[in-house]
Scaffold this active site. Sequence first.
Site, mmCIF file in Angstrom:
data_model
loop_
_atom_site.group_PDB
_atom_site.id
_atom_site.type_symbol
_atom_site.label_atom_id
_atom_site.label_comp_id
_atom_site.label_asym_id
_atom_site.label_seq_id
_atom_site.Cartn_x
_atom_site.Cartn_y
_atom_site.Cartn_z
ATOM 1 N N GLY A 250 63.467 88.884 20.936
ATOM 2 C CA GLY A 250 63.699 89.273 22.324
ATOM 3 C C GLY A 250 64.075 88.136 23.254
ATOM 4 C CG ASN B 7 60.676 97.478 15.653
ATOM 5 O OD1 ASN B 7 60.100 98.518 16.002
ATOM 6 N ND2 ASN B 7 60.104 96.280 15.714
ATOM 7 C CG HIS C 99 56.713 93.507 14.699
ATOM 8 N ND1 HIS C 99 56.493 92.833 15.873
ATOM 9 C CD2 HIS C 99 58.056 93.611 14.568
ATOM 10 C CE1 HIS C 99 57.667 92.553 16.439
ATOM 11 N NE2 HIS C 99 58.630 93.012 15.647
ATOM 12 C CD GLU D 202 61.344 90.770 13.222
ATOM 13 O OE1 GLU D 202 62.366 91.249 13.731
ATOM 14 O OE2 GLU D 202 60.213 91.174 13.490
ATOM 15 C CB SER E 161 67.869 87.398 19.481
ATOM 16 O OG SER E 161 66.758 87.257 20.354
ATOM 17 C CD GLU F 134 56.987 93.140 19.591
ATOM 18 O OE1 GLU F 134 56.906 94.363 19.358
ATOM 19 O OE2 GLU F 134 58.050 92.584 19.939
ATOM 20 C CE LYS G 61 60.621 94.853 19.013
ATOM 21 N NZ LYS G 61 60.578 93.478 19.480
#
Length: 250
Positions: free
Chosen positions: A165, A8, A91, A159, A203, A93, A10
């Site tokens: 991250g 991904n 996702h 996730e 991560s 985000e 992003k």
Amino acid sequence: MKKLIIANWKMNGSLRLLDEIAAATQGQFFANAEAVVCTPAPYLHALGQHKSFTPKTGAQNCASTANGAHTGEISAAMLAEFGVSYCLIGHSERRQSQSETNAMIGGKLQQLKDHSIIPVLCIGETQAERDNATWCAVLGEQLAILANQNPTPIVIAYEPIWAIGTGRIPTPNDIDEALAFIRTCVTTMGYPAGYLRILYGGSANAENAARLLSLPSVDGLLVGGASLVPSQFAQIVANAADTNWRTMRA
Ligand code: PGA
């Protein structure tokens, strides 16, 4: 089943990175592992046309409706024309920054199914939800969009938001427990086991990939930051191929 590694990017990357990933991953791993790169939409054409890009073409988002007056949106029909075989939806985000609701994500799911693109449904709990033991209810709610559907192949990416991250990953027991819960929920909704792959994301990198992939509950990894480093991404795919090879020989 081959282990599946999905990159991904992003809102990162460049045409140059496509070339570098193509060179780093060239050919050798894909008999024993499946790899997909989800680039930002402007790179999908170049990815599809690339002469030596072995991973499959993935997208990061699609509209929740069919073609029409929706300025700036990209439909599943368009993604299909560009050879996209997988698309991320839900996702965290986007759930946060674009206020995406389960209803909107359900619309995207339907669009992808209508165009034979495999949805990669991302789900996960916050740190607070993990701490107060409501993570099962949270994941169950995010999975509810799969109920009452005609089952088609699907990838679920677990996730935990607190692992994305941050360099923090759950314990192997916690991953096994969450993935077992997801598997039970989705198979109870009528999805045959062969239609379902469950990835871990958050991560994951070249250092921890072999360990994560060796968990029998983990069908693969969704990789963010480390997928932007060609040598790391190639190493993770090699680990997936190797784990699968060992499983086949066992
Ligand atoms: P990360 O991101 O690997 O950088 O933690 C994963 C993701 O957000 O999909």
